[in-house]
Motif scaffolding. Structure first.
Motif, short mmCIF file in Angstrom:
data_model
loop_
_atom_site.label_atom_id
_atom_site.label_comp_id
_atom_site.label_asym_id
_atom_site.label_seq_id
_atom_site.Cartn_x
_atom_site.Cartn_y
_atom_site.Cartn_z
N GLY A 95 29.22 43.68 41.72
CA GLY A 95 28.65 42.36 41.99
C GLY A 95 29.70 41.40 42.49
O GLY A 95 30.68 41.79 43.13
N VAL A 96 29.50 40.12 42.14
CA VAL A 96 30.42 39.06 42.58
C VAL A 96 31.58 38.95 41.58
O VAL A 96 31.38 38.82 40.38
CB VAL A 96 29.69 37.71 42.68
CG1 VAL A 96 30.66 36.60 43.07
CG2 VAL A 96 28.55 37.79 43.69
N PHE A 97 32.76 39.04 42.12
CA PHE A 97 33.97 38.95 41.29
C PHE A 97 34.67 37.63 41.56
O PHE A 97 34.92 37.26 42.71
CB PHE A 97 34.92 40.11 41.61
CG PHE A 97 36.21 40.08 40.84
CD1 PHE A 97 36.27 40.53 39.54
CD2 PHE A 97 37.37 39.56 41.42
CE1 PHE A 97 37.46 40.50 38.83
CE2 PHE A 97 38.56 39.52 40.73
CZ PHE A 97 38.60 39.98 39.42
N ARG A 98 34.95 36.90 40.47
CA ARG A 98 35.64 35.61 40.61
C ARG A 98 37.13 35.76 40.35
O ARG A 98 37.53 36.31 39.32
CB ARG A 98 35.06 34.59 39.63
CG ARG A 98 33.65 34.19 39.93
CD ARG A 98 33.26 32.89 39.26
NE ARG A 98 33.81 32.68 37.94
CZ ARG A 98 33.57 31.61 37.20
NH1 ARG A 98 32.80 30.65 37.69
NH2 ARG A 98 34.09 31.49 36.00
N LEU A 155 33.39 46.48 42.96
CA LEU A 155 33.43 47.09 41.64
C LEU A 155 34.55 46.46 40.83
O LEU A 155 35.63 46.19 41.36
CB LEU A 155 33.67 48.61 41.75
CG LEU A 155 32.64 49.43 42.52
CD1 LEU A 155 33.09 50.89 42.59
CD2 LEU A 155 31.27 49.34 41.87
N TYR A 156 34.31 46.25 39.54
CA TYR A 156 35.38 45.69 38.69
C TYR A 156 35.19 46.15 37.25
O TYR A 156 34.07 46.48 36.82
CB TYR A 156 35.41 44.17 38.78
CG TYR A 156 34.12 43.47 38.46
CD1 TYR A 156 33.84 43.02 37.16
CD2 TYR A 156 33.17 43.22 39.45
CE1 TYR A 156 32.67 42.38 36.85
CE2 TYR A 156 31.99 42.56 39.15
CZ TYR A 156 31.75 42.13 37.86
OH TYR A 156 30.57 41.49 37.56
N ASP A 215 32.99 54.83 40.62
CA ASP A 215 31.71 54.51 41.24
C ASP A 215 30.93 53.57 40.34
O ASP A 215 31.21 53.43 39.13
CB ASP A 215 30.88 55.78 41.49
CG ASP A 215 31.53 56.67 42.54
OD1 ASP A 215 32.08 56.11 43.51
OD2 ASP A 215 31.50 57.91 42.36
N ASP A 216 29.96 52.93 40.94
CA ASP A 216 29.08 52.04 40.18
C ASP A 216 28.43 52.82 39.03
O ASP A 216 27.98 53.96 39.22
CB ASP A 216 28.02 51.48 41.13
CG ASP A 216 27.13 50.45 40.44
OD1 ASP A 216 27.51 49.97 39.36
OD2 ASP A 216 26.07 50.13 41.00
N GLU A 218 39.35 40.60 34.14
CA GLU A 218 38.85 41.76 34.89
C GLU A 218 39.69 42.00 36.14
O GLU A 218 40.45 41.13 36.57
CB GLU A 218 37.38 41.52 35.28
CG GLU A 218 36.46 41.41 34.07
CD GLU A 218 35.09 40.86 34.41
OE1 GLU A 218 34.11 41.33 33.82
OE2 GLU A 218 35.02 39.94 35.24
N VAL A 219 39.51 43.24 36.68
CA VAL A 219 40.26 43.62 37.87
C VAL A 219 39.34 44.38 38.82
O VAL A 219 38.46 45.14 38.38
CB VAL A 219 41.49 44.48 37.49
CG1 VAL A 219 41.07 45.74 36.74
CG2 VAL A 219 42.33 44.82 38.71
N VAL A 220 39.51 44.16 40.11
CA VAL A 220 38.71 44.83 41.13
C VAL A 220 39.21 46.25 41.33
O VAL A 220 40.42 46.48 41.42
CB VAL A 220 38.76 44.05 42.46
CG1 VAL A 220 38.08 44.84 43.58
CG2 VAL A 220 38.10 42.70 42.30
#
Length: 425
Positions: free
Chosen positions: A41-44, A347-348, A394-395, A386-388
């Motif tokens: 999803g969206v990673f900040r 992915l994160y 995989d998801d 978190e980290v990308v």
């Protein structure tokens, strides 16, 4: 027969209890192994830092204005109202140490008394000298008249006597004229001496008036109504009783405008390139955990400074708080989450799931069916939590947050091997 049944039942019971214990231990081991799902999803990208609330605008309560002219380089704060005190305009704020200014006032009073005496003496001296000069002029004028009478009476005398009388008249007139010019110059000099003494006396009087006025400013009053907040030194220490103020920065305290607040914070030099003006910020208050505020970065320092008791360089940030709240007070501690960017559809995983071997290999413990593998991963941007993951997972893959038992000696599956397995399948 009954005895055999009892023995059989006992054996079955022992085996059952052993089975239960084994299952319990196994379950405890599994419970201690916490897994999490790879998210997509969206990673900040975030920078988290602690800060302190301050008013965006405030009225400075100034100490004496003229310390440099008085050659006073430090003044101690003898007394000051408690921080947070609400004062009216013209109300008492602080009292400064008057020992040095008192000594200067006393010295100037002595100097003024001396220059007044010198001024009086100069007037008396000039008056006496000019009076003497005027008396001499009168006498010289009489001398001219006497010589003119002698000249008039010598008309029937021999020519030599007449000539002599004429010369005496001319000498008397010349002496008188020279005395008149000398008197004019002497008068000018006397006026200059008296003016000089008067000027010195006036300078001392003005200096005394200035020092006495300055001494009155050592009792500091409020320029406006508001809540008193102590000034902080460049080290962040509050300047209360016992602190000093200097001529180039005579601020004693502040009266903040509480309608608009900022959070003053510092970030490490490694994060400075990720933070920019206008970035959004989520703000929390340690005093009120339930309050969630928002803001934006309004200023980023161009020059770093040394962090106290550390070798690290930090840069100051100013974060404007959007909300106005009566509970907000200067000095409250804030937790600031600066949103430096967002990445969509990536992915994160939590940073706790990430491990490293040396400086080159990063891996995770991944659940692979009923077994567990050490999988190399390539990572990208990260935040505090978190980290990308760029490749290797995989998801919906499951990874361990804690180290599974018995995995220390297991070989890492490198990304190249993972790609070969995918190609062969």
């Amino acid at each position: 027969m009954n005895k055999k049944i009892i023995i059989l039942i006992s054996v079955i019971a022992v085996l059952f209890i052993a089975f239960i214990i084994q299952k319990f231990n196994s379950g405890g081991s599994e419970a201690s192994e916490i897994l999490t799902e790879v998210k997509k999803g969206v990673f900040r990208m975030e920078v988290t830092t602690a800060g302190e609330l301050d008013a965006k605008n405030s009225v400075e309560i100034m100490g004496p204005n003229g310390l440099r002219r008085a050659q006073i380089w430090q003044v101690k704060i003898d007394d000051i109202v408690d921080e947070g005190t609400v004062v009216e305009k013209g109300g008492y704020i602080a009292r400064l140490d008057q020992s040095e200014i008192g000594d200067k006032v006393q010295k100037e009073q002595t100097d003024l008394q001396q220059t007044r005496s010198q001024y009086t003496q100069a007037k008396l001296d000039t008056a006496l000298s000019l009076r003497k000069a005027r008396d001499e002029l009168i006498n010289l004028k009489y001398s001219i008249e006497e010589n003119e009478i002698i000249l008039a009476q010598s008309q029937f005398e021999p020519p030599a006597e007449i000539k002599k009388a004429e010369i005496n008249v001319e000498k008397a007139r010349r002496t008188y004229n020279q005395a008149v010019e000398n008197y004019r110059l002497q008068k000018q000099k006397a006026i200059a001496e008296v003016d000089e003494a008067a000027a010195k006396m006036m300078d001392d009087q003005n200096q005394l008036d200035f020092l006495q006025k300055l001494a009155g400013e050592f009792t500091v009053i409020a320029p406006e109504q508001g809540m008193v907040i102590y000034k902080r030194s460049w080290r962040g220490q509050k300047q209360g009783v016992g602190s000093t103020i200097e001529p180039w920065d005579p601020v004693v305290a502040k009266l903040p405008d509480l309608s608009k607040m900022i959070s003053r914070t510092y970030i490490n030099e490694v994060d400075i390139n990720t933070v920019k003006v206008e970035q959004k910020v989520e703000i929390g208050l340690d005093a009120f955990p339930e309050k969630k505020l928002t803001g934006k970065v309004i200023e980023v320092a161009n020059v770093g400074e040394q962090k106290p008791n550390s070798d690290a360089k930090v840069f100051q940030l100013l974060i404007e708080v959007h909300e106005s709240d009566t509970t907000l007070r200067p000095g409250m501690t804030t937790s600031n989450t600066i949103i430096s960017g967002e990445m969509a559809d990536v992915l994160y995983i939590p940073v706790e799931a990430l491990h490293s071997q040396g400086d080159s290999v990063t891996y995770v413990y991944k659940k692979d069916g009923l077994s567990t593998v050490k999988q190399e991963v390539k990572v990208g941007q990260s935040n505090s939590d978190e980290v990308v993951v760029l490749s290797g997972l995989d998801d919906a893959d499951m990874v361990y947050l804690s180290d599974p038992d018995g995995m220390e000696e297991k070989e890492i599956i490198f990304l190249a091997e993972s790609a070969d397995q995918v190609a062969s399948n």
